[in-house]
Write a protein that holds these residues in place. Structure first.
Motif, PDB file in Angstrom:
ATOM      1  N   TYR A   1     -18.327  -4.835  -8.368  1.00 50.92           N
ATOM      2  CA  TYR A   1     -18.501  -3.770  -9.360  1.00 50.92           C
ATOM      3  C   TYR A   1     -19.509  -4.118 -10.448  1.00 50.92           C
ATOM      4  N   GLN A   2     -20.061  -5.347 -10.444  1.00 50.95           N
ATOM      5  CA  GLN A   2     -20.974  -5.735 -11.521  1.00 50.95           C
ATOM      6  C   GLN A   2     -21.959  -6.789 -11.059  1.00 50.95           C
ATOM      7  N   ASP A   3     -23.186  -6.638 -11.538  1.00 49.30           N
ATOM      8  CA  ASP A   3     -24.161  -7.715 -11.454  1.00 49.30           C
ATOM      9  C   ASP A   3     -24.900  -7.754 -12.786  1.00 49.30           C
ATOM     10  N   ASN A   4     -24.538  -8.708 -13.616  1.00 44.29           N
ATOM     11  CA  ASN A   4     -25.079  -8.811 -14.972  1.00 44.29           C
ATOM     12  C   ASN A   4     -24.855  -7.505 -15.736  1.00 44.29           C
ATOM     13  N   ASN A   5     -25.929  -6.854 -16.186  1.00 47.70           N
ATOM     14  CA  ASN A   5     -25.737  -5.639 -16.978  1.00 47.70           C
ATOM     15  C   ASN A   5     -25.824  -4.368 -16.134  1.00 47.70           C
ATOM     16  N   THR A   6     -25.675  -4.508 -14.821  1.00 46.81           N
ATOM     17  CA  THR A   6     -25.618  -3.355 -13.927  1.00 46.81           C
ATOM     18  C   THR A   6     -24.215  -3.249 -13.353  1.00 46.81           C
TER      19      THR A   6
ATOM     20  N   GLN B   1     -35.062  12.406  -9.238  1.00 46.65           N
ATOM     21  CA  GLN B   1     -36.383  11.858  -8.908  1.00 46.65           C
ATOM     22  C   GLN B   1     -36.261  10.642  -8.002  1.00 46.65           C
ATOM     23  N   LYS B   2     -37.058  10.634  -6.906  1.00 47.33           N
ATOM     24  CA  LYS B   2     -37.079   9.480  -6.016  1.00 47.33           C
ATOM     25  C   LYS B   2     -37.860   8.345  -6.675  1.00 47.33           C
ATOM     26  N   LEU B   3     -37.354   7.136  -6.504  1.00 44.48           N
ATOM     27  CA  LEU B   3     -37.957   5.977  -7.139  1.00 44.48           C
ATOM     28  C   LEU B   3     -38.354   4.939  -6.098  1.00 44.48           C
ATOM     29  N   GLY B   4     -39.453   4.262  -6.379  1.00 42.01           N
ATOM     30  CA  GLY B   4     -39.868   3.176  -5.511  1.00 42.01           C
ATOM     31  C   GLY B   4     -39.070   1.916  -5.782  1.00 42.01           C
ATOM     32  N   TYR B   5     -38.824   1.152  -4.723  1.00 38.20           N
ATOM     33  CA  TYR B   5     -38.094  -0.102  -4.906  1.00 38.20           C
ATOM     34  C   TYR B   5     -38.525  -1.099  -3.849  1.00 38.20           C
ATOM     35  N   THR B   6     -38.253  -2.339  -4.144  1.00 42.33           N
ATOM     36  CA  THR B   6     -38.531  -3.406  -3.181  1.00 42.33           C
ATOM     37  C   THR B   6     -37.273  -4.223  -2.986  1.00 42.33           C
ATOM     38  N   LEU B   7     -37.143  -4.786  -1.781  1.00 45.14           N
ATOM     39  CA  LEU B   7     -36.014  -5.649  -1.461  1.00 45.14           C
ATOM     40  C   LEU B   7     -36.539  -7.039  -1.160  1.00 45.14           C
ATOM     41  N   ASN B   8     -35.941  -8.010  -1.815  1.00 47.56           N
ATOM     42  CA  ASN B   8     -36.298  -9.397  -1.564  1.00 47.56           C
ATOM     43  C   ASN B   8     -35.008 -10.173  -1.365  1.00 47.56           C
ATOM     44  N   GLY B   9     -34.663 -10.364  -0.094  1.00 50.90           N
ATOM     45  CA  GLY B   9     -33.383 -10.996   0.189  1.00 50.90           C
ATOM     46  C   GLY B   9     -32.239 -10.097  -0.246  1.00 50.90           C
ATOM     47  N   ASN B  10     -31.403 -10.616  -1.157  1.00 55.28           N
ATOM     48  CA  ASN B  10     -30.251  -9.854  -1.628  1.00 55.28           C
ATOM     49  C   ASN B  10     -30.502  -9.209  -2.982  1.00 55.28           C
ATOM     50  N   THR B  11     -31.775  -9.102  -3.366  1.00 50.84           N
ATOM     51  CA  THR B  11     -32.110  -8.544  -4.672  1.00 50.84           C
ATOM     52  C   THR B  11     -32.989  -7.313  -4.516  1.00 50.84           C
ATOM     53  N   LEU B  12     -32.617  -6.281  -5.256  1.00 52.76           N
ATOM     54  CA  LEU B  12     -33.396  -5.042  -5.285  1.00 52.76           C
ATOM     55  C   LEU B  12     -34.087  -4.934  -6.631  1.00 52.76           C
ATOM     56  N   SER B  13     -35.338  -4.518  -6.621  1.00 53.08           N
ATOM     57  CA  SER B  13     -36.067  -4.224  -7.859  1.00 53.08           C
ATOM     58  C   SER B  13     -36.571  -2.794  -7.776  1.00 53.08           C
ATOM     59  N   VAL B  14     -36.229  -2.000  -8.779  1.00 54.13           N
ATOM     60  CA  VAL B  14     -36.634  -0.595  -8.800  1.00 54.13           C
ATOM     61  C   VAL B  14     -37.647  -0.387  -9.909  1.00 54.13           C
TER      62      VAL B  14
ATOM     63  N   SER C   1     -33.578  -4.843 -11.850  1.00 53.87           N
ATOM     64  CA  SER C   1     -33.176  -5.527 -10.624  1.00 53.87           C
ATOM     65  C   SER C   1     -31.677  -5.767 -10.617  1.00 53.87           C
ATOM     66  N   TRP C   2     -31.130  -5.793  -9.411  1.00 54.04           N
ATOM     67  CA  TRP C   2     -29.743  -6.219  -9.239  1.00 54.04           C
ATOM     68  C   TRP C   2     -29.572  -6.810  -7.849  1.00 54.04           C
ATOM     69  N   SER C   3     -28.515  -7.554  -7.717  1.00 49.71           N
ATOM     70  CA  SER C   3     -28.208  -8.186  -6.436  1.00 49.71           C
ATOM     71  C   SER C   3     -26.920  -7.591  -5.878  1.00 49.71           C
ATOM     72  N   GLY C   4     -26.860  -7.529  -4.546  1.00 51.33           N
ATOM     73  CA  GLY C   4     -25.693  -6.931  -3.896  1.00 51.33           C
ATOM     74  C   GLY C   4     -25.734  -5.424  -3.983  1.00 51.33           C
ATOM     75  N   ASN C   5     -24.839  -4.772  -3.251  1.00 59.43           N
ATOM     76  CA  ASN C   5     -24.789  -3.304  -3.246  1.00 59.43           C
ATOM     77  C   ASN C   5     -26.178  -2.707  -3.019  1.00 59.43           C
ATOM     78  N   LEU C   6     -26.790  -3.078  -1.920  1.00 56.48           N
ATOM     79  CA  LEU C   6     -28.152  -2.649  -1.626  1.00 56.48           C
ATOM     80  C   LEU C   6     -28.157  -1.421  -0.726  1.00 56.48           C
ATOM     81  N   PRO C   7     -29.169  -0.556  -0.875  1.00 53.94           N
ATOM     82  CA  PRO C   7     -29.275   0.610   0.010  1.00 53.94           C
ATOM     83  C   PRO C   7     -29.486   0.173   1.459  1.00 53.94           C
ATOM     84  N   LYS C   8     -28.986   1.000   2.366  1.00 53.29           N
ATOM     85  CA  LYS C   8     -29.294   0.743   3.774  1.00 53.29           C
ATOM     86  C   LYS C   8     -30.797   0.885   3.995  1.00 53.29           C
ATOM     87  N   LYS C   9     -31.284   0.228   5.021  1.00 50.88           N
ATOM     88  CA  LYS C   9     -32.710   0.264   5.323  1.00 50.88           C
ATOM     89  C   LYS C   9     -33.171   1.708   5.496  1.00 50.88           C
TER      90      LYS C   9
END
Length: 482
Positions: free
Chosen positions: A399-404, A449-462, A430-438
Motif C-alpha cells: 500500500y506504500q512506497d515512500n510518499n506514494t 490525460q495519458k502520461l508517458g512513463y518508463t520502467l526500469n526493473g521494479n521502478t516506474l518513472s512517470v 517514481s515508485w517501486s512495485g504495483n507496476l502497470p501490466k506491459k
C-alpha cells in the motif's frame, strides 16, 4: 443568580482573551484520547455487514462537537473533570466552577444556527457521512430529550423554529444523501445517578460504589436506554450509533489502552447494558452500526483510533477521527490544518483500509468557523478531481512506497503521490512495485490525460507535463491496470 452571571462574564472573558491556555494545550497530555482497540470481533448480522460495507466506501466524514462548551470556547466537557492532565482557571473553587459551567445553558443561544450551511460545507468538502454530538460527557443534550431538562430546548434557544438541533442537523445532512451518525456519551456528569452530589467527583468515572447502590445505577441504565430509544425512534433513519466514553464498560473488558488514560479503574462494572440497547436500536433501525469505542466485542463494529493513523494496514473496519484544528469543539483562534495536511492524512488512511472522520466545531452563534470553510472547499476540490482513487476503493498489501500510496477497486489500481506543500512539483515521479501490466495506459485521474512513463526493473518513472506541475496541489493520483 447575579453573582453567578457575573462569574459567567468573568470566565468567558478570561477564556476568550487567552489567559486560560489549557483548552488548546491539553491534548498533548493524552488523558482523553481513545486508543485503538487491540481486538476486533466481526458482526454476524447480514444487515450490519452490508451497512458496514456501504460506510466503508464513503471514506470521509464530518464529526461535529457542539454544546455549551462552545460559549467560552474551551476543551469540550473536560474541565469539569478533576484529573491531573487538566487545568482550570485560578481563583475559583471547583464547586463554583461546576455551577458556572452548568449555567452556560442559560446563555447558549445560537441564533444563527443553519444546519443546511453545515451540510453544504461538508458536501463541498467531499464528505459522505456525519456524526453529530447529541450529548457530550457534560450531559447537555442537543436534542429534545424527555429524560432531563438539561437540554437545548430548555433555554434561550427554546423558541427558535429549529430548537431541536439534532433533528434538523440530521435532516439537513440526510437531504445531501449523507449517512447519519449519532454521537452519544455513555457517561453523563450532570446526571445525579452518575455523578452524585453526595460525593466528590475526582475523575471521569461514576463517583459512588454501584455495588452499594444498585438501584441508583439501574436508574442510570434506564436513563441511557430511554435517551437512545428517543434517538432511535424519533429522529429518522440513523446509520451509526457512535458511543463515546469508553471507560463506561464491563469491568472484564478493561484493557491496557483503557488503563493508559490514567483515570483509576473502579473495582466494579460501570456498564450501561449495551446488549439491551443494541436489541432495541436494531429493531428500530435495522442494520445500524455500533461504534462502542474501545469496548472490543460485538458492539464495536469498527475501531476508532483518535488523532492518529495506525502504523500498518488493517483488514477490519476502522476510522481515524482527527480534528481540523487543535480541538474538537470551537476554540477562538484555533490553529487549523492546511488542506494539503488533511488530504495527505486522508490518502494514508484510505490506503491503509480506513475511513477518516474530521472534527469541525461550530461557533456558539451556530455558524461554522469562517476560516475553516476555504480549507474544506480546497479539500473538496481535490476530491472532486480524484474521487476514483478514494471512494469505493480498498486497500492492497503493497500500500506504500515512500510518499506514494496505493488504493484499488475491482478494475484499476491507483497511485497517489503526496506533494510537499510549497515545493515545486517534480518533472517526474517514481515508485517501486504495483507496476502497470506491459502495454497498459497510465493516466492522470483528475483529467484522464495519458502520461508517458518508463520502467526500469521494479521502478516506474512517470513524466509530469508542465501544465500539470503548475496546477498540482497536495497530491497527484494516477490510474492503471496491474
Amino acid at each position: 443568580m447575579k453573582t453567578l452571571l457575573s462569574l459567567n462574564r468573568l470566565i468567558i472573558w478570561t477564556v476568550l482573551y487567552g489567559t486560560l491556555t489549557g483548552s488548546t494545550a491539553l491534548f498533548a497530555q493524552g488523558g482523553n484520547l481513545h486508543e485503538q482497540s487491540e481486538v476486533y470481533v466481526a458482526p454476524t448480522d447480514p444487515l450490519v455487514q452490508q451497512k458496514l460495507k456501504t460506510w466503508g466506501d464513503q471514506k470521509f466524514g464530518m464529526l461535529i462537537h457542539w454544546g455549551v462548551y462552545a460559549v467560552p470556547g474551551i476543551i469540550e466537557s473536560w474541565q469539569l473533570c478533576s484529573e491531573p492532565w487538566l487545568e482550570r482557571p485560578e481563583g475559583i473553587s471547583y464547586n463554583d466552577y461546576k455551577k458556572w459551567y452548568w449555567n452556560l445553558s442559560s446563555v447558549f443561544n445560537p441564533v444563527n444556527f443553519d444546519p443546511d450551511s453545515w451540510a453544504e460545507a461538508a458536501a463541498d468538502a467531499g464528505m459522505k457521512y456525519v456524526v453529530f454530538t447529541t450529548k457530550h460527557h457534560d450531559g447537555f443534550n442537543m436534542f429534545d430529550t424527555q429524560q432531563t431538562d438539561y437540554k437545548i430546548t430548555n433555554g434561550p434557544f427554546k423558541n427558535h423554529p429549529k430548537a431541536n438541533v439534532a433533528k434538523y442537523v440530521f435532516e439537513a445532512f440526510r437531504n445531501k444523501d449523507f449517512m447519519i451518525g449519532a454521537y452519544y456519551s455513555k457517561p453523563d456528569w450532570h446526571n445525579q445517578d452518575f455523578w452524585w452530589d453526595k460525593y466528590a467527583t475526582p475523575d471521569r468515572n461514576v463517583n459512588y460504589d454501584i455495588r452499594k447502590y444498585p438501584e441508583k445505577w439501574k436508574s442510570y441504565q434506564d436513563f441511557t436506554y430511554n435517551q437512545i430509544s428517543e434517538l432511535m425512534h424519533d429522529y429518522g433513519a440513523i446509520d451509526i450509533l457512535w458511543l463515546d466514553g469508553g471507560w463506561v464498560r464491563p469491568r472484564e473488558t478493561v484493557t491496557d489502552e483503557v488503563r493508559a488514560w490514567g483515570a483509576p479503574i473502579p473495582e466494579f462494572s460501570q456498564e450501561v447494558n449495551i446488549p439491551r440497547i443494541a436489541a432495541m436500536a436494531r429493531e428500530a433501525q435495522p442494520g445500524i452500526i455500533f461504534a462502542d469505542r474501545t469496548v472490543h466485542g460485538p458492539y464495536e463494529n469498527y475501531q476508532t483510533p483518535e488523532r492518529k493513523i495506525p502504523d500498518t494496514k488493517l483488514d477490519h473496519p476502522w476510522e481515524t477521527c482527527m480534528t481540523l484544528g487543535n480541538n474538537w469543539g470551537y476554540v477562538p483562534n484555533d490553529n487549523f490544518k492546511t488542506s494539503a495536511e488533511v488530504i495527505h492524512s486522508l490518502v494514508e488512511v484510505v490506503a491503509k483500509g480506513g475511513n477518516m472522520l474530521l472534527g469541525v466545531g461550530p461557533q456558539p452563534d451556530g455558524l461554522l468557523p469562517p476560516d475553516a470553510l476555504p480549507i474544506l472547499a480546497e479539500i473538496g476540490d481535490w476530491l472532486d478531481q480524484n474521487a476514483e482513487a478514494i471512494y469505493g476503493t480498498h486497500a492492497i498489501d503493497a500500500y506504500q512506497d515512500n510518499n506514494t500510496w496505493f488504493t484499488a477497486n475491482d478494475k484499476e489500481t491507483f497511485a497517489i503521490s503526496l506533494l510537499e506543500d510549497g515545493k515545486d512539483v517534480p518533472k517526474s515521479i517514481s515508485w517501486s512495485g504495483n507496476l502497470p501490466k506491459k502495454g497498459s495506459t497510465l493516466r492522470l485521474v483528475s483529467t484522464g490525460q495519458k502520461l508517458g512513463y518508463t520502467l526500469n526493473g521494479n521502478t516506474l518513472s512517470v513524466q509530469i507535463p508542465s501544465e500539470v506541475r503548475k496546477s498540482a496541489k497536495a497530491a497527484l493520483a494516477f490510474s492503471f491496470k496491474n
